[in-house]
Write a protein that holds these residues in place. Structure first.
Motif, PDB file in Angstrom:
ATOM      1  N   ASP A 134       1.020  -1.007  -0.053  1.00 31.01           N
ATOM      2  CA  ASP A 134       0.008   0.037   0.472  1.00 31.01           C
ATOM      3  C   ASP A 134       0.978   1.581  -0.121  1.00 31.01           C
ATOM      4  OD1 ASP A 134      -1.020   1.432   2.937  1.00 31.01           O
ATOM      5  OD2 ASP A 134       0.777   0.141   3.328  1.00 31.01           O
ATOM      6  N   SER A 135       0.144   2.821   0.284  1.00 29.29           N
ATOM      7  CA  SER A 135       1.009   3.333  -0.707  1.00 29.29           C
ATOM      8  C   SER A 135       1.596   4.156   0.617  1.00 29.29           C
ATOM      9  CB  SER A 135       0.326   4.823  -0.934  1.00 29.29           C
ATOM     10  OG  SER A 135      -0.419   5.139  -0.057  1.00 29.29           O
ATOM     11  N   THR A 136       1.120   3.734   2.132  1.00 27.54           N
ATOM     12  CA  THR A 136       1.731   4.202   3.160  1.00 27.54           C
ATOM     13  C   THR A 136       3.211   3.378   3.587  1.00 27.54           C
ATOM     14  OG1 THR A 136       0.855   2.459   5.157  1.00 27.54           O
ATOM     15  CG2 THR A 136      -0.336   4.772   4.127  1.00 27.54           C
ATOM     16  N   VAL A 158      -1.009  -0.110  -4.483  1.00 28.94           N
ATOM     17  CA  VAL A 158      -2.179  -0.600  -3.729  1.00 28.94           C
ATOM     18  C   VAL A 158      -2.885   0.353  -3.767  1.00 28.94           C
ATOM     19  CG1 VAL A 158      -2.942  -2.105  -5.445  1.00 28.94           C
ATOM     20  CG2 VAL A 158      -2.862  -2.532  -3.150  1.00 28.94           C
ATOM     21  N   PRO A 159      -4.066   1.195  -2.945  1.00 25.94           N
ATOM     22  CA  PRO A 159      -4.572   2.128  -1.838  1.00 25.94           C
ATOM     23  C   PRO A 159      -4.361   1.020  -0.417  1.00 25.94           C
ATOM     24  CG  PRO A 159      -6.512   1.813  -3.863  1.00 25.94           C
ATOM     25  CD  PRO A 159      -4.980   0.878  -3.986  1.00 25.94           C
ATOM     26  N   SER A 160      -4.782   2.206   0.647  1.00 23.38           N
ATOM     27  CA  SER A 160      -4.675   0.736   2.287  1.00 23.38           C
ATOM     28  C   SER A 160      -5.616   0.413   2.312  1.00 23.38           C
ATOM     29  CB  SER A 160      -4.518   2.080   3.032  1.00 23.38           C
ATOM     30  OG  SER A 160      -3.241   2.831   3.221  1.00 23.38           O
ATOM     31  N   SER A 161      -7.061   0.765   1.164  1.00 25.43           N
ATOM     32  CA  SER A 161      -7.938   0.164   1.832  1.00 25.43           C
ATOM     33  C   SER A 161      -8.746  -1.353   0.938  1.00 25.43           C
ATOM     34  CB  SER A 161      -8.828   0.667   2.782  1.00 25.43           C
ATOM     35  OG  SER A 161     -10.323  -0.118   2.991  1.00 25.43           O
ATOM     36  N   LEU A 178      -1.310  -1.179   6.435  1.00 24.51           N
ATOM     37  CA  LEU A 178      -1.558   0.492   6.933  1.00 24.51           C
ATOM     38  C   LEU A 178       0.673  -0.355   7.339  1.00 24.51           C
ATOM     39  CD1 LEU A 178      -4.401   1.299   8.458  1.00 24.51           C
ATOM     40  CD2 LEU A 178      -3.079   2.944   6.253  1.00 24.51           C
ATOM     41  N   GLY A 179       1.156   0.945   7.309  1.00 30.83           N
ATOM     42  CA  GLY A 179       2.461   0.174   7.920  1.00 30.83           C
ATOM     43  C   GLY A 179       2.063   1.182   9.058  1.00 30.83           C
ATOM     44  N   ASP A 180       2.652   0.515  10.563  1.00 26.07           N
ATOM     45  CA  ASP A 180       2.910   1.357  12.200  1.00 26.07           C
ATOM     46  C   ASP A 180       1.929   1.834  12.179  1.00 26.07           C
ATOM     47  OD1 ASP A 180       4.867   2.018  11.537  1.00 26.07           O
ATOM     48  OD2 ASP A 180       5.807   0.197  12.744  1.00 26.07           O
ATOM     49  N   GLN A 181       3.029   3.601  11.574  1.00 29.54           N
ATOM     50  CA  GLN A 181       2.775   4.540  12.317  1.00 29.54           C
ATOM     51  C   GLN A 181       1.267   5.094  11.593  1.00 29.54           C
ATOM     52  OE1 GLN A 181       4.087   4.800  15.012  1.00 29.54           O
ATOM     53  NE2 GLN A 181       5.756   3.316  14.458  1.00 29.54           N
ATOM     54  N   VAL A 223       2.478   8.943   4.007  1.00 28.05           N
ATOM     55  CA  VAL A 223       1.346   8.871   3.347  1.00 28.05           C
ATOM     56  C   VAL A 223       0.710   8.874   4.662  1.00 28.05           C
ATOM     57  CG1 VAL A 223      -0.622   7.728   1.345  1.00 28.05           C
ATOM     58  CG2 VAL A 223       1.831   9.078   0.632  1.00 28.05           C
ATOM     59  N   ALA A 224      -0.352   9.027   5.069  1.00 33.27           N
ATOM     60  CA  ALA A 224      -1.156   8.869   6.581  1.00 33.27           C
ATOM     61  C   ALA A 224      -1.772   7.444   5.905  1.00 33.27           C
ATOM     62  CB  ALA A 224      -1.921  10.199   7.301  1.00 33.27           C
ATOM     63  N   TYR A 225      -2.747   7.609   5.259  1.00 29.52           N
ATOM     64  CA  TYR A 225      -3.775   6.632   4.537  1.00 29.52           C
ATOM     65  C   TYR A 225      -4.363   6.655   3.347  1.00 29.52           C
ATOM     66  CZ  TYR A 225      -7.683   9.548   6.911  1.00 29.52           C
ATOM     67  OH  TYR A 225      -8.110  11.174   7.177  1.00 29.52           O
ATOM     68  N   ASP A 226      -4.480   5.772   1.961  1.00 32.13           N
ATOM     69  CA  ASP A 226      -5.060   5.839   1.152  1.00 32.13           C
ATOM     70  C   ASP A 226      -6.506   4.733   1.535  1.00 32.13           C
ATOM     71  OD1 ASP A 226      -6.105   6.213  -0.946  1.00 32.13           O
ATOM     72  OD2 ASP A 226      -4.466   5.427  -2.238  1.00 32.13           O
TER      73      ASP A 226
END
Length: 549
Positions: free
Chosen positions: A216-218, A254-257, A279-282, A326-329
């Motif tokens: 994902d992008s994060t 790809v998107p996170s969700s 998602l990456g942990d942070q 990236v925070a989230y996507d």
């Protein structure tokens, strides 16, 4: 609320479904699994539709340190630890009267930057994973910094050159590991961060009808290969690190969700269940804190500290020593959301140092009691620069230094100064975020082991001059991955549906210290930081961290 109490309540709330139940009531009875693969342990947690954990299992695994500055994981052990956690947690879940059919989907959150390479023919790892704090690339990073185009990288990817990103780890492997180099030249080499590796193997790996190799992008934003503006691999970045994309299998971003992109579990007790979030942990911790609005921030007080600040749908490239990420996507027509990030190398690690190296206490939780045995720090300031200082200072020639010691100094003073060191560095990051964003933060959401200390959190509020918001349920990293998966599979439809998740029992720490006194203390900290510079000369200590200066 304890896990047993939560589980008991959950059993009562999730009796057999009646035909007259509303859609909202049915959604509350859906469950989402969360794989939380960290640096020292793997976990699997199962959350209900209200964001409460109902079952979990955790396994610690071996961290390998073959040489000074090297830090490795065995990729197959990461996988087996995750699979065992799933088995054990599902056993507890079934014992509560539930079944696999109640699991709507699962999400994955993972340690970031850690680099795994494997053979696409066999699906097996070629060498051990290089873990994110590994510093074997220090000399390589110095060489890369000397290149003319090095100054242009941050504008593209949001990260400065350092030993952390996956790019320099992969570059080092290509230069120093013959098997990796050969696989690359023969077009058999697959690269990924831990999320990509787990998703690949959980879907069946090379034996799958259609192997799934995604990220994902994060996570991709931590490699230095992805353009932060396009969320795709950037040819200029790949070229800078000498990566020929025709010779290597890079994971699709790809998107996170997403309900389809991450595939389904190929075997075991969750066979056929969709992997729908990553998602990456942070980033996952920010999502778990429901930090969905620009200006919201979270700080995870773990071994180190990672502070993320939501800046909205356009990236902000920092001018004050922070990272852009990236925070989230969440896809589905939603715009990606970006964050500024600041990292502190030593938080809980400072407490461990007092416990393990100096023998101050037998258990880390007792450090707070020791610190409370004195009224203040007695004039002691502890710059915990065990491997230099990270954001926003980026001083790589500093070492841990105690200032202000007198015959009056006690263990309590040093314990208090250790907790304060994390709070001072957090304030420095918050100040940098305010300068970059143009907005003053009003509150800080917190999680992680050190956030359990009331003294530390009150000190944070006093020094920073803002509210500190601590949830009662602090499994926010795992919850974030569950939220990403649940959004993709109908447990929640929109972010607004999450406004009540993890809100019960939160505690607010309000600033109580006079602002003039707090500022005076911070000036003293800044003086100590400046005095800690210059202890390490180039080539003198290759075991430390390569930070931006």
């Amino acid at each position: 609320m304890g896990l047993e109490a939560i589980a008991a309540r959950t059993v009562e709330e999730h009796l057999p479904r009646g035909i007259h139940e509303t859609e909202e009531e049915i959604k509350r009875q859906w469950f989402v699994g969360s794989i939380d693969q960290g640096t020292t342990s793997s976990r699997f947690l199962i959350f209900n539709g209200e964001g409460d954990p109902v079952a979990s299992h955790q396994i610690e695994f071996e961290n390998l340190y073959p040489r000074s500055g090297w830090h490795e994981h065995e990729p197959m052990e990461l996988l087996s630890s995750v699979e065992e956690c799933i088995d054990k947690a599902m056993g507890k879940f079934v014992a509560l009267g539930h079944s696999k059919a109640d699991i709507r989907s699962i999400g994955i959150t993972n340690q970031r930057e850690t680099t795994v390479v494997w053979d696409t023919t066999t699906g097996e790892p070629i060498c051990n994973a290089i873990v994110w704090p590994d510093t074997r690339t220090k000399a390589l990073v110095r060489e890369l910094k000397s290149r003319k185009s090095a100054d242009t990288l941050t504008d593209l990817c949001g990260l400065p050159l350092s030993t952390y990103p996956s790019s320099v780890k992969l570059m080092w492997l290509l230069q120093n590991d013959g098997a990796v180099k050969q696989a690359y030249e023969e077009g058999r080499l697959a690269f990924g961060t831990v999320d990509s590796w787990l998703i690949y193997k959980l879907n069946g790996g090379a034996q799958a009808e259609k192997p799934i190799h995604v990220t994902d992008s994060t996570n991709a934003s931590r490699t230095m290969f992805m353009n932060l503006h396009t969320l795709q691999y950037d040819d200029k970045l790949l070229e800078f690190f000498g990566i020929d994309r025709t010779k290597i299998h890079l994971p699709k971003i790809v998107p996170s969700s997403d309900a389809e992109c991450f595939g389904r579990i190929a075997s075991g007790v969750l066979e056929g269940v969709s992997i729908a979030g990553c998602l990456g942990d942070q980033s996952s911790a920010l999502v778990g804190q429901c930090g969905f609005s620009p200006g919201q921030a979270k700080n995870t007080y773990g071994t180190g500290c990672f502070l993320l600040y939501n800046v909205g749908d356009k990236p902000v490239i920092s001018k004050y020593g922070l990272l852009a990420t990236v925070a989230y996507d969440f896809g589905g027509g939603r715009k990606p959301v970006y964050a500024l990030e600041g990292s502190i190398a030593v938080a809980g690690a400072g407490v461990k140092f007092l416990m393990n190296n100096l023998g101050f206490v037998d258990e880390s939780r007792l450090i707070t009691e020791l610190a409370e045995s004195v009224d203040d720090n007695g004039g002691v300031v502890f710059v915990t620069a065990f491997s230099g200082l990270f954001a926003p200072y980026w001083i790589d020639d500093a070492k841990g230094t105690l200032f202000g010691i007198t015959q009056h100094t006690s263990k309590g003073h040093i314990a208090r100064a250790t907790l304060e060191a994390t709070c001072y560095q957090t304030k420095a990051i918050l100040d940098a975020m305010e300068k970059d964003s143009g907005h003053k933060l009003e509150s800080l959401s917190v999680d992680g082991g050190l956030s359990n200390s009331d003294l530390c959190m009150q000190t944070q509020a006093d020094i920073s001059g803002i509210r500190v918001d601590r949830p009662a349920m602090r499994e926010t990293t795992a919850l974030g991955a569950a939220i990403a998966a649940g959004l993709a599979t109908g447990v929640w439809n929109e972010l607004a549906d999450l406004k009540e998740v993890n809100q019960e029992g939160r505690r607010i720490f309000k600033p109580q210290m006079d602002r003039a006194v707090a500022e005076k203390l911070f000036v003293k900290w800044e003086q100590a930081v400046e005095m800690s510079r210059g202890w390490v000369k180039v080539g003198e200590d290759e075991g430390g961290s390569d930070c931006e200066s």
